[in-house]
Design an enzyme around this catalytic site. Sequence first.
Site, PDB file in Angstrom:
ATOM      1  N   LEU A 137       0.804  -1.221   0.000  1.00 53.20           N
ATOM      2  CA  LEU A 137       0.000   0.000   0.000  1.00 53.20           C
ATOM      3  C   LEU A 137       0.844   1.282   0.000  1.00 53.20           C
ATOM      4  O   LEU A 137       0.440   2.278  -0.618  1.00 53.20           O
ATOM      5  CB  LEU A 137      -0.955  -0.016   1.197  1.00 53.20           C
ATOM      6  CG  LEU A 137      -2.250   0.778   1.106  1.00 53.20           C
ATOM      7  CD1 LEU A 137      -3.037   0.428  -0.149  1.00 53.20           C
ATOM      8  CD2 LEU A 137      -3.103   0.521   2.347  1.00 53.20           C
ATOM      9  N   ILE A 140       1.303   3.430  -3.102  1.00 47.62           N
ATOM     10  CA  ILE A 140       0.275   4.404  -3.466  1.00 47.62           C
ATOM     11  C   ILE A 140       0.327   5.611  -2.547  1.00 47.62           C
ATOM     12  O   ILE A 140       0.108   6.744  -2.968  1.00 47.62           O
ATOM     13  CB  ILE A 140      -1.136   3.764  -3.392  1.00 47.62           C
ATOM     14  CG1 ILE A 140      -1.181   2.461  -4.179  1.00 47.62           C
ATOM     15  CG2 ILE A 140      -2.207   4.728  -3.884  1.00 47.62           C
ATOM     16  CD1 ILE A 140      -0.702   2.592  -5.604  1.00 47.62           C
ATOM     17  N   GLU A 141       0.601   5.385  -1.289  1.00 47.07           N
ATOM     18  CA  GLU A 141       0.569   6.462  -0.314  1.00 47.07           C
ATOM     19  C   GLU A 141       1.773   7.392  -0.399  1.00 47.07           C
ATOM     20  O   GLU A 141       1.629   8.607  -0.300  1.00 47.07           O
ATOM     21  CB  GLU A 141       0.485   5.868   1.104  1.00 47.07           C
ATOM     22  CG  GLU A 141      -0.876   5.273   1.456  1.00 47.07           C
ATOM     23  CD  GLU A 141      -1.935   6.345   1.619  1.00 47.07           C
ATOM     24  OE1 GLU A 141      -1.595   7.534   1.724  1.00 47.07           O
ATOM     25  OE2 GLU A 141      -3.127   5.992   1.639  1.00 47.07           O
ATOM     26  N   SER A 142       2.969   6.817  -0.539  1.00 40.68           N
ATOM     27  CA  SER A 142       4.175   7.637  -0.360  1.00 40.68           C
ATOM     28  C   SER A 142       5.351   7.236  -1.232  1.00 40.68           C
ATOM     29  O   SER A 142       6.419   7.843  -1.131  1.00 40.68           O
ATOM     30  CB  SER A 142       4.627   7.535   1.100  1.00 40.68           C
ATOM     31  OG  SER A 142       5.017   6.186   1.388  1.00 40.68           O
ATOM     32  N   GLN A 159       1.438   7.475   5.437  1.00 36.52           N
ATOM     33  CA  GLN A 159       0.662   8.715   5.320  1.00 36.52           C
ATOM     34  C   GLN A 159      -0.504   8.765   6.325  1.00 36.52           C
ATOM     35  O   GLN A 159      -1.670   8.958   5.957  1.00 36.52           O
ATOM     36  CB  GLN A 159       0.154   8.888   3.892  1.00 36.52           C
ATOM     37  CG  GLN A 159       1.254   9.275   2.904  1.00 36.52           C
ATOM     38  CD  GLN A 159       1.810  10.669   3.154  1.00 36.52           C
ATOM     39  OE1 GLN A 159       1.218  11.647   2.767  1.00 36.52           O
ATOM     40  NE2 GLN A 159       2.965  10.751   3.823  1.00 36.52           N
TER      41      GLN A 159
END
Length: 265
Positions: A137, A140-142, A159
Amino acid sequence: PNVTFWKRVFAVFDSNSGLLHDTEDVTLVYHIWHNDLPTDPPLRQGIIDEARSRYRAILETLADGKGLYLTSDEERVWTMFKGKQHALAFRAAANNIRFQGGMRSRFAQGLVRSWMYLPEIERIFANAGLPAELTLLPHIESSFENRALSKVGAAGIWQIMPATGRRFLRVTDDVDERLNISASTMAAAQILRENYTMLGTWPLAITAYNHGANGMKQAVATVGTTDFGVIVQRYHGPLFGFASQNFYAEFLAAIDLVQNYKHYF
């Protein structure tokens, strides 16, 4: 279609490329820049805004019923709307034009960074009994950039927002455990587990990581199903915008790129 769209964004188009597309149907792509967008922000934005205005004008012209003597661009846009060539569709599309820049280099850099962190993250998620794919994940976040700080205050590779962080971590003026890989990963695992317990499916739980668990609960109640594909098509909550609608598709795209990185990179 949305997963394919994000795979192109992450693995084909780089930062000097991008697409002008429809927010509701990402297969409607009006214009593509191939390695020809300037790096100067004002100049770049001016070029994008000019193209957006041009296509908005084309869509409004088609909505007004122009059917004869179409320009080549008008003809191309008309053809793109096969099966829905009516004023309502064109007028709605005129307000749904969005630019998406390419992220190939950013994703590749995140891929390399991830190899430093993933063994620890995978261990924590395995101990928590969570699916191994969830460890991806942060792509996508960072992009696995631990010092990432969003304009709304989310921090770290996961995040995590300040208020959410304080439920599980120390977030003070002196100490911010959102920037600690192990601590923030344990917090993210708890958040994802809570989302899944409340919502019952992983597409909903993962989207809730972006949109909030209560927001997704409202979506389920409004549409009357837990089928995420149906929710994306039918739910029009005021805060359920493009980012939330596409968060799960981005995640699925990232999984495929990571599992087949030698093919894409």
